[in-house]
Design an enzyme around this catalytic site. Structure first.
Site, short mmCIF file in Angstrom:
data_model
loop_
_atom_site.label_atom_id
_atom_site.label_comp_id
_atom_site.label_asym_id
_atom_site.label_seq_id
_atom_site.Cartn_x
_atom_site.Cartn_y
_atom_site.Cartn_z
N ARG A 1 0.22 -2.23 -1.22
CA ARG A 1 -0.53 -3.27 -2.19
C ARG A 1 0.40 -3.97 -3.05
NH1 ARG A 1 -4.16 -0.94 -6.97
NH2 ARG A 1 -3.52 -2.76 -7.78
N ARG B 1 -12.85 -7.34 -5.97
CA ARG B 1 -12.06 -7.84 -7.33
C ARG B 1 -11.23 -9.15 -6.80
NH1 ARG B 1 -8.69 -5.07 -12.13
NH2 ARG B 1 -7.06 -6.66 -12.20
N ALA B 2 -11.45 -9.82 -7.81
CA ALA B 2 -10.77 -11.45 -7.53
C ALA B 2 -9.29 -11.57 -7.53
CB ALA B 2 -11.51 -12.32 -8.41
N ASP B 3 -8.73 -11.14 -8.58
CA ASP B 3 -7.43 -11.79 -8.81
C ASP B 3 -6.52 -11.69 -7.53
OD1 ASP B 3 -7.44 -8.99 -9.54
OD2 ASP B 3 -6.05 -9.09 -10.95
N ARG B 4 -6.55 -10.18 -7.04
CA ARG B 4 -5.20 -10.04 -5.97
C ARG B 4 -5.86 -10.29 -4.62
NH1 ARG B 4 -1.11 -7.42 -8.15
NH2 ARG B 4 -1.35 -6.04 -10.28
N HIS C 1 1.76 1.66 -14.64
CA HIS C 1 1.32 1.85 -13.39
C HIS C 1 2.60 2.37 -12.78
CE1 HIS C 1 -2.83 0.46 -13.12
NE2 HIS C 1 -2.70 -0.85 -13.70
N LYS D 1 -0.48 -11.14 -16.14
CA LYS D 1 -1.72 -11.16 -16.74
C LYS D 1 -2.24 -12.58 -17.10
CE LYS D 1 -1.53 -6.47 -16.91
NZ LYS D 1 -2.65 -5.77 -16.08
N ARG E 1 -0.68 -11.62 -7.38
CA ARG E 1 -1.91 -12.06 -8.11
C ARG E 1 -1.15 -13.64 -9.01
NH1 ARG E 1 -4.06 -7.64 -12.00
NH2 ARG E 1 -1.98 -7.16 -13.11
N ASP F 1 0.24 -1.35 -19.51
CA ASP F 1 -0.39 -1.30 -18.35
C ASP F 1 0.70 -1.68 -17.13
OD1 ASP F 1 -2.98 -1.49 -16.59
OD2 ASP F 1 -1.97 -3.20 -16.05
N HIS G 1 -5.25 3.69 -14.47
CA HIS G 1 -6.05 3.56 -15.65
C HIS G 1 -6.61 4.73 -16.03
CE1 HIS G 1 -6.57 -1.13 -14.50
NE2 HIS G 1 -5.14 -0.73 -14.96
N ASP H 1 -2.83 -4.91 -23.04
CA ASP H 1 -3.12 -4.26 -21.44
C ASP H 1 -3.00 -2.80 -21.50
OD1 ASP H 1 -3.93 -4.36 -18.86
OD2 ASP H 1 -4.29 -6.44 -19.35
N SER I 1 -8.85 -4.42 -15.76
CA SER I 1 -8.70 -5.63 -16.50
C SER I 1 -9.91 -6.67 -16.01
CB SER I 1 -7.47 -6.29 -15.99
OG SER I 1 -6.22 -5.44 -16.38
N ASP J 1 -8.09 -3.78 -23.14
CA ASP J 1 -9.01 -3.75 -21.92
C ASP J 1 -9.26 -2.39 -21.43
OD1 ASP J 1 -6.56 -3.79 -20.88
OD2 ASP J 1 -6.81 -4.94 -19.07
N HIS J 2 -8.38 -1.37 -21.57
CA HIS J 2 -8.78 -0.10 -20.75
C HIS J 2 -7.58 0.66 -21.00
CE1 HIS J 2 -5.78 -1.35 -17.85
NE2 HIS J 2 -6.53 -2.44 -17.69
N HIS K 1 -10.65 -2.24 -7.25
CA HIS K 1 -10.43 -3.36 -6.31
C HIS K 1 -11.28 -3.32 -5.12
CE1 HIS K 1 -6.95 -5.74 -8.28
NE2 HIS K 1 -6.63 -4.39 -8.45
N ARG L 1 -1.99 3.53 -7.01
CA ARG L 1 -2.10 2.61 -8.47
C ARG L 1 -3.31 3.13 -9.31
NH1 ARG L 1 1.13 -1.75 -10.32
NH2 ARG L 1 0.33 -3.23 -11.92
N ASP L 2 -4.33 2.88 -8.42
CA ASP L 2 -5.67 3.20 -9.05
C ASP L 2 -6.04 4.81 -8.54
OD1 ASP L 2 -5.83 0.87 -9.92
OD2 ASP L 2 -6.78 0.07 -7.84
O1 LIG Z 1 -2.71 -4.02 -11.19
C1 LIG Z 1 -4.02 -4.20 -10.94
O2 LIG Z 1 -4.42 -4.94 -10.20
C2 LIG Z 1 -5.18 -3.22 -11.56
C3 LIG Z 1 -5.13 -1.85 -11.15
O3 LIG Z 1 -5.37 -1.76 -9.92
O4 LIG Z 1 -4.69 -3.22 -13.09
P1 LIG Z 1 -5.36 -4.15 -14.33
O5 LIG Z 1 -6.69 -3.89 -14.00
O6 LIG Z 1 -4.85 -3.91 -15.37
O7 LIG Z 1 -5.04 -5.73 -13.97
MN LIG Z 2 -5.62 -4.25 -17.86
MN LIG Z 3 -3.71 -2.20 -14.64
#
Ligand SMILES: O=C(O)[C@@H](CO)OP(=O)(O)O
Ligand SMILES: [Mn+2]
Ligand SMILES: [Mn+2]
Length: 560
Positions: free
Chosen positions: A206, A287-290, A435, A362, A213, A431, A503, A28, A81, A472-473, A140, A170-171
């Site tokens: 954040r 974006r979903a995960d968070r 960050h 992750k 997540r 990753d 990233h 990552d 990611s 992934d990036h 996100h 972070r972004d």
């Molecule tokens: O931490 C995250 O949510 C993102 C950066 O905003 O990182 P990654 O896409 O690698 O999960």
């Molecule tokens: Mn990633």
């Molecule tokens: Mn990241």
């Protein structure tokens, strides 16, 4: 093609053999860039990763991991990611959340859809709350989308609007939260002039508030709930920008990602925007995960992750639906990309026994994202997903090795057990530590990831298998903000660089090897612009199978 009509059978490859154990390793945040002292991967001792390029340069190449190659709107959009693992797993490029929301707002379709109609019902008497990341990172969320949504809501009758802002850093560069909050305040002022009572209601960083997540630390979501829903937080201010300034002044370690939660109160000390019965809520991140943990807290009746104290009866919609399997949330403003027929599902349906592993932060990347934003197994008899608990409550520069070795060991054991045909991992170090902006710690992180790769590659050697390594990036390969023209780090008058926590737009390595890789299998030379979406067909070939014809082409060929 919908799932019902899908022909899941993959033909045997005419030349490439079946039955080789394959390790699919994702580093990552591991890109390829200028090799100077701000490239943590270059500075770190990474003998294993270095050896591939040195000893087998014809089995090493770069692939695209940003922008349109992974379904993002423009070449300026760095990878992330979600889109990266979606592309890796799905083998095709789908227009991703960022792009879908852009067009739904531009065409006005968003304001005519079922999700918007659902929240609109609350406008005559209730408040519309918008919760999400205040940033233009495009990972996100994006500020212009929040702007578009606020404007459209007011045009459609919203009379009372509250924003619960999560600061980024972070972004986007740390410290930019002030700029974004100021932009927001200006936009809210304009809405007030149009007759909408619009204000910031709460703020938090954040990584400390809301955007956890994969169930890593529910306290993060609770802090957000307390501020956003209950109107309670350790700090209270009458003005959001002033609040941010005061918190920064009070703490030399203050940063945007970890800003404490605070609520905005009126002159009488009463919070201006708790969420109450009859209100509408939109989580504005695409974006979903968070967003999933908060979505569960907002939507689920049965919920035991923390004491919600008060559960308001609201009309809730996500910017997108975040989990296709859980159908969460039930209402959403924009249809998510329909990522179907993923390579994970194809391979399992063709008998490929799969093991996937990462640590918590992750874990969903190599399972949920890989499988097209679907949680759970396709076939629990053929698949095993192992999650190694991440440290929680720390920033990862404190423990930069994270669980890399544990992941490597688990994967090694899975390889040696010969119970699986594919062993898939994500190594988070480059990753997660990248960050934090801590260069020294990121160097340690990269070394740890390299050691984990070695564990797996050695195991593949023992079983006569094949390894595929990619990322992934980018992230860890660039820790400094650079002059876009010269590539030189930007320095202030004291010679300090501006730390880059985000990233990057760099390409990432793609490496194949192992004793099971027949010498006739070669990287094709005619795909110079291949990206992450070309990996799935490649991996199918290395499993001895022909990829579906609509997949992006495989990067390997059989040359006698
Ligand atoms: O931490 C995250 O949510 C993102 C950066 O905003 O990182 P990654 O896409 O690698 O999960
Ligand atoms: Mn990633
Ligand atoms: Mn990241």
């Amino acid at each position: 093609m919908g799932s019902n009509a899908t022909n899941w059978k993959l033909e045997a490859h005419p030349n490439m053999p079946k039955g080789k154990i394959l390790a699919m390793i994702v580093l990552d945040g591991w890109g390829e860039q200028i090799k100077d002292e701000y490239n943590a991967i270059h500075v770190a001792p990474t003998p294993c990763m270095d050896s591939f390029r040195e000893t087998a340069p014809d089995r090493w190449r770069l692939v695209k991991a940003h922008g349109p190659a992974v379904g993002l709107p423009t070449e300026d959009d760095m990878g992330n990611s979600e889109v990266g693992h979606n592309a890796l797993g799905a083998g095709r490029i789908f227009a991703q959340g960022a792009k879908l929301v852009d067009s739904a707002i531009a065409t006005g379709k968003l304001f005519k859809g079922e999700g918007f109609n659902h929240i609109k019902e609350a406008f005559p008497t209730g408040t519309l709350h918008l919760i999400g990341l205040l940033s233009d990172g495009g990972v996100h969320s994006r500020y212009d989308q929040l702007q578009g949504l606020m404007k459209g809501a007011v045009e459609n009758g919203c009379k009372r609007l509250r924003v619960h802002a999560l600061t980024d850093g972070r972004d986007v560069l740390d410290g930019t939260s002030f700029k974004f909050l100021e932009m927001l305040e200006n936009d809210l002022k304009e809405l007030r002039e149009k007759g909408c009572d619009a204000q910031v209601a709460s703020v938090g960083g954040r990584m400390y508030v809301t955007m956890d997540r994969y169930d890593n630390d529910w306290n993060v979501v609770k802090r957000g709930w307390d501020a956003q829903v209950l109107g309670e937080a350790p700090h209270k201010f009458t003005n959001a920008l002033e609040g941010l300034k005061k918190l920064k002044e009070a703490d030399p370690k203050f940063n945007d990602q970890y800003c404490p939660a605070f609520v905005i109160v009126d002159e009488a000390g009463k919070p201006v925007g708790p969420i109450v019965d009859g209100d509408a809520v939109v989580t504005i991140n695409f974006r979903a995960d968070r967003m999933i943990m908060l979505a569960k807290a907002l939507e689920w009746e049965k919920f035991d992750k923390f004491d919600r104290v008060r559960v308001p009866k609201i009309r809730y919609a996500g910017m997108l639906q975040y989990d296709g399997e859980l159908k969460l949330p039930t209402k959403y403003l924009v249809d998510p990309p329909e990522i179907d027929r993923t390579s994970g599902e194809f391979l399992v349906k063709n008998g490929v026994r799969t093991f996937a592993c990462s640590e918590t932060v992750k874990f969903g990347h190599v399972t949920f994202f890989w499988n097209g934003n679907r949680s759970g197994y396709f076939d629990n008899k053929l698949e095993e997903y192992v999650e190694i608990p991440s440290d929680s409550g720390i920033t990862f520069n404190e423990q930069p090795k994270m669980k890399a070795l544990e992941i490597g060991e688990k994967a090694r054991d899975a390889i040696l057990s010969k119970k699986f045909d594919q062993i898939r991992v994500n190594l988070p170090n480059g990753d997660m530590v990248g960050h934090t902006g801590d260069l020294k710690a990121t160097i340690v992180a990269c070394e740890a990831a390299d050691k984990a790769v070695k564990l797996m590659v050695d195991a593949i050697e023992q079983v006569g298998g094949i390894f595929v390594i990619t990322a992934d990036h980018g992230n860890a390969e660039d820790m400094a903000k650079r002059n876009p023209k010269t590539g030189e780090p930007i320095k202030d008058k004291d010679g300090n660089i501006q730390i880059l926590t985000s990233h990057t737009c760099a390409p990432v390595p793609f490496i194949i090897g192992g004793p099971g890789l027949a010498k006739e299998i070669k990287l094709r030379k005619d795909l110079p612009t291949a990206g992450l979406a070309n990996v799935a067909a490649t991996v199918m070939n290395l499993h001895g199978l022909v990829a579906p014809s609509d997949y992006e082409p495989s990067m390997v060929e059989w040359v006698q």
